[in-house]
Design a protein around this motif. Sequence first.
Motif, PDB file in Angstrom:
ATOM      1  N   PRO A 163       0.803  -1.225   0.000  1.00  0.00           N
ATOM      2  CA  PRO A 163       0.000   0.000   0.000  1.00  0.00           C
ATOM      3  C   PRO A 163       0.836   1.275   0.000  1.00  0.00           C
ATOM      4  O   PRO A 163       0.401   2.305  -0.538  1.00  0.00           O
ATOM      5  CB  PRO A 163      -0.840  -0.123   1.280  1.00  0.00           C
ATOM      6  CG  PRO A 163      -0.085  -1.083   2.141  1.00  0.00           C
ATOM      7  CD  PRO A 163       0.564  -2.039   1.201  1.00  0.00           C
ATOM      8  N   ALA A 164       2.043   1.224   0.568  1.00  0.00           N
ATOM      9  CA  ALA A 164       2.889   2.418   0.578  1.00  0.00           C
ATOM     10  C   ALA A 164       3.318   2.785  -0.840  1.00  0.00           C
ATOM     11  O   ALA A 164       3.319   3.972  -1.214  1.00  0.00           O
ATOM     12  CB  ALA A 164       4.107   2.191   1.463  1.00  0.00           C
ATOM     13  N   MET A 165       3.678   1.782  -1.618  1.00  0.00           N
ATOM     14  CA  MET A 165       4.039   2.026  -3.011  1.00  0.00           C
ATOM     15  C   MET A 165       2.859   2.621  -3.775  1.00  0.00           C
ATOM     16  O   MET A 165       3.006   3.588  -4.535  1.00  0.00           O
ATOM     17  CB  MET A 165       4.497   0.738  -3.680  1.00  0.00           C
ATOM     18  CG  MET A 165       4.694   0.825  -5.187  1.00  0.00           C
ATOM     19  SD  MET A 165       6.180   1.706  -5.662  1.00  0.00           S
ATOM     20  CE  MET A 165       7.417   0.450  -5.280  1.00  0.00           C
ATOM     21  N   ILE A 166       1.681   2.063  -3.580  1.00  0.00           N
ATOM     22  CA  ILE A 166       0.500   2.551  -4.283  1.00  0.00           C
ATOM     23  C   ILE A 166       0.200   3.991  -3.886  1.00  0.00           C
ATOM     24  O   ILE A 166      -0.196   4.808  -4.735  1.00  0.00           O
ATOM     25  CB  ILE A 166      -0.703   1.636  -4.004  1.00  0.00           C
ATOM     26  CG1 ILE A 166      -0.452   0.254  -4.600  1.00  0.00           C
ATOM     27  CG2 ILE A 166      -1.987   2.238  -4.576  1.00  0.00           C
ATOM     28  CD1 ILE A 166      -0.258   0.236  -6.095  1.00  0.00           C
ATOM     29  N   ALA A 167       0.385   4.331  -2.618  1.00  0.00           N
ATOM     30  CA  ALA A 167       0.146   5.708  -2.178  1.00  0.00           C
ATOM     31  C   ALA A 167       1.094   6.673  -2.882  1.00  0.00           C
ATOM     32  O   ALA A 167       0.692   7.769  -3.305  1.00  0.00           O
ATOM     33  CB  ALA A 167       0.316   5.806  -0.663  1.00  0.00           C
ATOM     34  N   ASP A 168       2.354   6.271  -3.029  1.00  0.00           N
ATOM     35  CA  ASP A 168       3.326   7.120  -3.731  1.00  0.00           C
ATOM     36  C   ASP A 168       2.945   7.274  -5.201  1.00  0.00           C
ATOM     37  O   ASP A 168       3.039   8.369  -5.772  1.00  0.00           O
ATOM     38  CB  ASP A 168       4.726   6.532  -3.619  1.00  0.00           C
ATOM     39  CG  ASP A 168       5.309   6.640  -2.223  1.00  0.00           C
ATOM     40  OD1 ASP A 168       4.785   7.441  -1.424  1.00  0.00           O
ATOM     41  OD2 ASP A 168       6.286   5.917  -1.930  1.00  0.00           O
ATOM     42  N   VAL A 169       2.525   6.171  -5.824  1.00  0.00           N
ATOM     43  CA  VAL A 169       2.143   6.222  -7.235  1.00  0.00           C
ATOM     44  C   VAL A 169       0.893   7.084  -7.420  1.00  0.00           C
ATOM     45  O   VAL A 169       0.802   7.873  -8.369  1.00  0.00           O
ATOM     46  CB  VAL A 169       1.924   4.796  -7.776  1.00  0.00           C
ATOM     47  CG1 VAL A 169       1.289   4.826  -9.151  1.00  0.00           C
ATOM     48  CG2 VAL A 169       3.250   4.043  -7.821  1.00  0.00           C
TER      49      VAL A 169
END
Length: 258
Positions: A163-169
């Motif tokens: 989820p952290a990666m998705i938030a950045d994207v």
Amino acid sequence: MPMIDVDGLAFHVRIDGRDDAPPLMLGNSLSSNLSMWDPQMAGLAERYRVIRYDHRGHGRSAAPEGPYSMDRLGQDALAIMDALGVAQAHWCGLSMGGMTGMWLLTHAPDRIGRAVLANTAAHMGPPDLWNGRIRTATRGGMEALVDGTIQRWFKPGFAERDPAMIADVRAMILGTPVAGYQGCCAAIRDMDQREAIRGIRAPVLVIVGAHDPATTPAAGQLIAEAISGAQAVTLDGAHLSNLEQPKAFTRAVLEFLG
């Protein structure tokens, strides 16, 4: 993080690695910025002088009103190379960055050494698809596009695993200027490099995402078959394979570039 002037417009550029290392230029996808390459930087910067930049209309680069063209995007890359005194560089581009790489390989072949064309296509129709996205951005901004974009970019279940990666994207997509997104949509809409790439003679690696619904495996296969001697590798990912499979992506690039 220098800003480089290209025909009166400011382009955001970042350089990592030794000044005396071979130059490697990275081209990002539609709706992203140079930070999309962060997972690759530790590996690439050990061997190369890595030049990242935000495409016209993206990130911190200028976002003039469009439409843009693939010619214009390619000329932007050449102008940045000229400003940095880079006579020739390797190229690694994903999606729109791969399309820009194909333009460079056909229009300025002496400027590119080896090229990685990742999750990309030589032609992406129909025009109504891109016109529809342009209209959607006009009506609802990038907020109206972000969820569908993330669904295309990653395999089902990836959002729950990282989820952290998705938030950045998500933040990266939402930070894309509408004018820049629309201008680049027009460039992709009007692009057809299927015949031109048959003349490419540089060493090329085509990276395909096995589950990519945007630039499909068939689109990658077309590129690999059109370019004499091209190599191809398939990764277990969707559209942003460099984020979904960062170690495998970086390893494939480094093994190809040598």
